[in-house]
Design a protein around this motif. Structure first.
Motif, PDB file in Angstrom:
ATOM      1  N   SER A  24     -89.434   0.715 -44.988  1.00  0.00           N
ATOM      2  CA  SER A  24     -88.741   1.947 -44.597  1.00  0.00           C
ATOM      3  C   SER A  24     -89.575   3.198 -44.843  1.00  0.00           C
ATOM      4  O   SER A  24     -89.280   4.253 -44.292  1.00  0.00           O
ATOM      5  N   ALA A  53     -90.344   5.928 -40.960  1.00  0.00           N
ATOM      6  CA  ALA A  53     -89.516   4.798 -41.367  1.00  0.00           C
ATOM      7  C   ALA A  53     -89.519   3.707 -40.302  1.00  0.00           C
ATOM      8  O   ALA A  53     -89.170   3.947 -39.162  1.00  0.00           O
ATOM      9  N   THR A  55     -87.814   0.499 -38.995  1.00  0.00           N
ATOM     10  CA  THR A  55     -86.534  -0.169 -39.163  1.00  0.00           C
ATOM     11  C   THR A  55     -86.541  -1.599 -38.637  1.00  0.00           C
ATOM     12  O   THR A  55     -85.684  -2.387 -39.002  1.00  0.00           O
ATOM     13  N   ALA A  70     -86.886   4.734 -37.331  1.00  0.00           N
ATOM     14  CA  ALA A  70     -85.553   5.319 -37.428  1.00  0.00           C
ATOM     15  C   ALA A  70     -85.389   6.503 -36.481  1.00  0.00           C
ATOM     16  O   ALA A  70     -84.280   6.876 -36.125  1.00  0.00           O
TER      17      ALA A  70
END
Length: 95
Positions: A24, A53, A55, A70
């Protein structure tokens, strides 16, 4: 963890296996699974304007993987099998 490639040498009975993990915080790590060693660490380049990040990630073939951030960015990464470095081949964005 995504397994990128595994091989076995019949003559030497040596097994090699390369995998990639994504986190992340945006860090991607290429691993030698057999030795348990990190071969290369990288994050998405800052010039893509990504939040970093990761994901999700998916293997395309032995040298290509995709990561989704993200922020909706989808990156295509290419693994150099000699140096174990990951480089971004292209970036696609969804909003």
């Amino acid at each position: 963890m995504l397994i990128l490639s595994c091989s076995h040498d019949d003559a030497t009975h040596k097994v090699s296996c390369t995998a990639v993990t994504a986190a992340s915080d945006g860090l991607l790590i290429v691993w030698d699974v057999v030795a348990g060693k990190a071969l290369h660490r990288c994050t998405p380049p800052a010039d893509y304007g990504l939040d970093g990040a990761v994901t999700a990630s998916a293997r395309v073939d032995d040298q290509t993987l995709l990561s989704c951030g993200a922020d909706g960015a989808l990156l295509e990464w290419i693994l150099n099998s000699d140096t174990h470095e990951l480089t971004v081949a292209r970036a696609m964005f969804t909003l």
